[in-house]
Design a protein around this motif. Structure first.
Motif, PDB file in Angstrom:
ATOM      1  N   ALA A 170       0.730  -1.358  -0.128  1.00 36.92           N
ATOM      2  CA  ALA A 170       0.036   0.122  -0.051  1.00 36.92           C
ATOM      3  C   ALA A 170       0.752   1.253  -0.072  1.00 36.92           C
ATOM      4  CB  ALA A 170      -0.874  -0.102   1.003  1.00 36.92           C
ATOM      5  N   GLY A 171       1.927   1.296   0.729  1.00 35.00           N
ATOM      6  CA  GLY A 171       2.746   2.335   0.832  1.00 35.00           C
ATOM      7  C   GLY A 171       3.285   2.794  -0.651  1.00 35.00           C
ATOM      8  N   LEU A 172       3.863   1.534  -1.110  1.00 34.01           N
ATOM      9  CA  LEU A 172       4.431   1.751  -2.440  1.00 34.01           C
ATOM     10  C   LEU A 172       3.415   2.341  -3.599  1.00 34.01           C
ATOM     11  CD1 LEU A 172       7.360   1.417  -3.388  1.00 34.01           C
ATOM     12  CD2 LEU A 172       6.866  -0.846  -4.148  1.00 34.01           C
ATOM     13  N   THR A 173       2.106   1.869  -3.260  1.00 29.72           N
ATOM     14  CA  THR A 173       1.010   2.214  -4.218  1.00 29.72           C
ATOM     15  C   THR A 173       0.774   3.685  -4.215  1.00 29.72           C
ATOM     16  OG1 THR A 173      -0.127   0.055  -4.340  1.00 29.72           O
ATOM     17  CG2 THR A 173      -1.358   1.985  -5.066  1.00 29.72           C
ATOM     18  N   VAL A 174       0.734   4.191  -2.874  1.00 29.54           N
ATOM     19  CA  VAL A 174       0.652   5.619  -2.666  1.00 29.54           C
ATOM     20  C   VAL A 174       1.880   6.390  -3.172  1.00 29.54           C
ATOM     21  CG1 VAL A 174       0.679   7.483  -0.695  1.00 29.54           C
ATOM     22  CG2 VAL A 174      -0.674   5.066  -0.822  1.00 29.54           C
TER      23      VAL A 174
ATOM     24  N   VAL B 161      -5.849   8.351  -4.955  1.00 32.36           N
ATOM     25  CA  VAL B 161      -5.563   7.107  -4.748  1.00 32.36           C
ATOM     26  C   VAL B 161      -4.633   7.329  -3.240  1.00 32.36           C
ATOM     27  CG1 VAL B 161      -3.756   5.190  -5.003  1.00 32.36           C
ATOM     28  CG2 VAL B 161      -5.388   5.941  -6.856  1.00 32.36           C
ATOM     29  N   SER B 162      -3.897   8.389  -3.336  1.00 32.59           N
ATOM     30  CA  SER B 162      -3.154   8.602  -2.157  1.00 32.59           C
ATOM     31  C   SER B 162      -4.036   9.079  -0.819  1.00 32.59           C
ATOM     32  CB  SER B 162      -1.924   9.628  -2.329  1.00 32.59           C
ATOM     33  OG  SER B 162      -2.299  10.978  -2.642  1.00 32.59           O
ATOM     34  N   PHE B 163      -4.998  10.065  -1.261  1.00 28.85           N
ATOM     35  CA  PHE B 163      -5.999  10.621  -0.396  1.00 28.85           C
ATOM     36  C   PHE B 163      -6.612   9.176   0.613  1.00 28.85           C
ATOM     37  CE2 PHE B 163      -6.921  14.763  -2.279  1.00 28.85           C
ATOM     38  CZ  PHE B 163      -5.831  15.342  -2.010  1.00 28.85           C
ATOM     39  N   THR B 164      -7.030   8.347  -0.499  1.00 32.18           N
ATOM     40  CA  THR B 164      -7.916   7.370   0.156  1.00 32.18           C
ATOM     41  C   THR B 164      -6.967   6.270   0.952  1.00 32.18           C
ATOM     42  OG1 THR B 164      -9.348   7.384  -1.735  1.00 32.18           O
ATOM     43  CG2 THR B 164      -9.447   5.459  -0.624  1.00 32.18           C
ATOM     44  N   LEU B 165      -5.966   5.990   0.360  1.00 37.81           N
ATOM     45  CA  LEU B 165      -5.229   4.980   1.374  1.00 37.81           C
ATOM     46  C   LEU B 165      -4.368   5.656   2.713  1.00 37.81           C
ATOM     47  CD1 LEU B 165      -3.265   2.976  -1.573  1.00 37.81           C
ATOM     48  CD2 LEU B 165      -5.118   2.071  -0.358  1.00 37.81           C
TER      49      LEU B 165
END
Length: 691
Positions: free
Chosen positions: A109-113, A411-415
């Motif tokens: 998840a961190g890498l996705t953000v 994407v970053s807001f939601t995660l």
């Protein structure tokens, strides 16, 4: 670095700063606001226009939905700001969304953000610069006629400004940002006064035009989809909000409090300006169209390809202040400048995030180091290159670029908000203090609503923008994710291989013997020095090695060797194809194969030249040999340098450069009173074969 390159570098980015000066670059709130919030503040220059552009598909009658869309954007803005105020207090280290997601949701998840934010920062620069060029083009046609060239030139200028350091660039950016904010508030106030108090009629330059609707009489699902698409375009006003949570370390103490206050100010300014411009656009009958040449009609006929559609804020300013008046030109210039400077949000966020990712081994380590001005120079240059490429590919067209926008940030807001909910849940399990628990429960409720709302908006953005270009942003995120995963695997593999073992291993066992080989081309001073050094090592065996590429020269070498009575055996390798590198490599590998537990030390005599052009006059066989021998286990390569007279001249030049005061260094005091930094200058040249 030579004096020739040092002078322009110091002129462009200023004198180098010592590491202990880092604290002096921290930002007060008045500077932090334009540095970190210029992106959401400037987005009011194009976000209202994007809303009207989408609604124009259904004709001017759909414009009456714009206030409701504005209200939805306002609610979302307040939700995001309130949520991020919790973030900056809980995670003040500067990791922002990446740290929150990585800590609470896991590395994937961190890498996705991180991937989403990196893509969004690149798009922030491309969109802001392109939009600024278009706004400036409403007053100066040259900028519209040469959009790509002007946009790339401004990216280069911004890059140089940011290489000077965060605080210094922030001071440069503060004035136009505040002029823009004051100008927009003055326009809203004056427009409201004229319309509500003086009851004057204000008409935009496009008020007399008609809109040719692409789809007439939309209703039901089609109308809802259109409004959702307009809402997703208006959400461009939220881009850059996360930059403050990423930049908390750059604030003065108390860092978290100052960052939270800056977030609140940014939200208030952005919301007020966005709503005010939407309201004035409705009051002045602004008309916008996605394809103005054909969809805008004057007296029933299309306006044609020669028509240039000005942004909403320019049309509103013309209606309120009057076209080409002083205040109109001032606001147009301030708008263009603040849009250019909005890219500064990305210039501060991208390098800082890149540094954190490099520290976590997801990006090259070079991105973690600071440059001369204590800025992350490598990250700044990488961002500029990526944004410049995007501007060139899309022709600096903000309407096309903005379709790629927003996906990454939501994407970053939601995660991030989902991660914050887990953060509070984890602390609530152990916290017993009733007051602290009430605070945590309230914070969790804010983050829960933020996660739900931003997740809903993310779905809307993906559905409404995917076919209009959002897929490119998703592709960019996938590429970043895959690249960073591969980099991390490489670093992990290297770390595992080079880790020092706890018990005995082959790496700590002494070799049985050391076999030294001195490479010889002819007998001269460098050769004699290398032989003397090799004898000092007291290896078990020592021999000189030469490659026969010219029989006459080889024979002369052997005769002189015997005449001088050199007490080191000389071995000559035949090379029928006149190669030097391959015979030596094969010979060394043969030694290793015969005695795997022996170490082979290859000693190469080299002479040092002092001028760059002297390299062109000699071959580089030593460099090639060293490069090949690096891949041969159990082989050590030693260079024995011999300094020529030209290198001594270069050394004297280097000494003079050390004593030379760079521009601006006088402020640090005389050179002889400052601590000297030793600099070793050497240029090596090889000579194992004929030179």
């Amino acid at each position: 670095m030579s004096k020739l390159t040092d002078v322009p570098k110091r002129i462009l980015i200023g004198r180098a700063l010592r590491s202990d000066r880092l604290g002096e670059t921290l930002l007060p709130k008045r500077i932090a606001l334009p540095v970190f919030a210029s992106d959401p503040l400037s987005s009011v220059a194009y976000a209202p226009g994007e809303v009207l552009l989408v609604l124009s598909i259904a004709g001017v009658s759909a414009y009456h939905f714009s206030p409701w869309i504005a209200i939805a954007v306002v609610v979302l803005m307040f939700t995001v700001v309130a949520s991020y105020r919790q973030n900056v207090h809980a995670y003040p280290s500067g990791g922002g969304d990446y740290e929150v997601a990585n800590t609470n949701l896991g590395p994937k998840a961190g890498l996705t953000v991180a991937s989403a934010l990196l893509v969004d920062y690149v798009l922030t620069v491309a969109v802001s610069i392109s939009s600024g060029v278009e706004n400036l083009g409403s007053a100066i046609p040259f900028f519209v006629e040469n959009k790509v060239l002007c946009a790339v030139g401004i990216i280069v200028l911004l890059t140089l400004m940011n290489l000077r350091g965060v605080k210094e660039s922030g001071k440069l950016f503060a004035i136009p940002t505040y002029v823009f904010v004051v100008g927009v508030f003055a326009m809203i106030a004056w427009g409201a006064f004229r319309g509500l108090v003086l009851d004057e009629t204000m008409r935009a330059p496009t008020a007399d035009l008609e809109i040719k609707a692409e789809h007439q009489g939309l209703a039901g699902f089609a109308l809802v989809f259109l409004m959702l698409r307009a809402f997703s375009s208006g959400c461009a006003a939220l881009t850059g909000v996360e930059a403050i949570s990423n930049g908390v370390p750059a604030f003065r103490k108390p860092k978290s409090k100052n960052a939270a206050t800056t977030l609140a100010l940014m939200g208030f300014f952005a919301v007020t300006m966005f709503c005010g411009i939407i309201g004035l656009a409705m009051a002045t009958d602004v008309r916008m169209a996605e394809n103005p040449a054909h969809d805008l009609l004057r007296d029933g006929s299309p306006v044609g390809d020669s028509y240039v559609q000005d942004p909403v804020i320019s049309q509103v300013a013309a209606a309120v202040f009057g076209d080409n008046t002083f205040f109109f030109i001032l606001l147009a210039a301030a708008t263009a400048l603040v849009l250019f400077l909005a890219a500064n949000t990305a210039y501060n966020g991208f390098p800082l995030l890149g540094s954190i990712l490099a520290q976590d081994r997801y990006l090259p380590r070079q991105l973690h180091t600071r440059g001369d001005r204590l800025a992350f120079s490598n990250g700044i240059v990488l961002l500029a290159g990526a944004a410049g490429l995007l501007v060139w590919i899309y022709g600096a067209d903000s309407t096309r670029l903005i379709q790629l926008y927003i996906v990454g940030v939501f994407v970053s807001f939601t995660l991030s908000q989902t991660g914050m909910v887990r953060h509070w849940n984890r602390y609530l399990r152990t916290e017993k203090d009733p007051a602290k628990r009430r605070h945590m429960i309230r914070s969790r409720a804010i983050n829960t609503f933020g996660a739900f709302f931003t997740g809903l908006v993310l779905v809307v953005v993906l559905v409404t923008k995917f076919t209009h270009g959002a897929w490119v942003a998703l592709l960019g995120m996938v590429i970043f994710y895959a690249t960073m995963t591969a980099i991390r695997k490489h670093y992990d593999r290297v770390a595992e291989e080079i880790a020092a073992p706890e018990g005995p291993s082959d790496d700590v066992v002494r070799p049985s013997r050391v076999h030294s080989v001195v490479l010889i081309s002819k007998i001269h001073r460098p050769t004699l020095r290398a032989l003397a050094y090799a004898k000092l090592l007291r290896s078990h065996t020592l021999e000189a090695l030469s490659v026969n590429v010219d029989p006459a020269e080889t024979k002369a070498l052997q005769e002189e060797w015997n005449r001088r009575g050199i007490d080191v055996p000389l071995k000559v390798l035949d090379s029928p194809y006149r190669e030097v590198t391959r015979p030596v490599i094969e010979y060394v590998k043969g030694l290793r194969k015969e005695s795997p537990r022996d170490a082979v030390s290859v000693i190469i005599p080299e002479y040092v030249v002092g001028h760059w052009y002297e390299h062109l006059l000699h071959n580089q066989s030593a460099l090639r040999l060293k490069g090949r021998l690096l891949f041969t286990p159990g082989v050590m390569v030693t260079s024995v340098p011999y300094q020529l007279e030209s290198s001594e001249v270069a050394k004297r030049r280097a000494r003079k450069r050390q004593e030379w005061n760079a521009p601006g260094s006088v402020r640090r005091g005389p050179a002889d009173e400052r601590p000297k930094v030793s600099t070793k200058v050497s240029t090596t040249e090889s000579s194992p074969d004929k030179s």
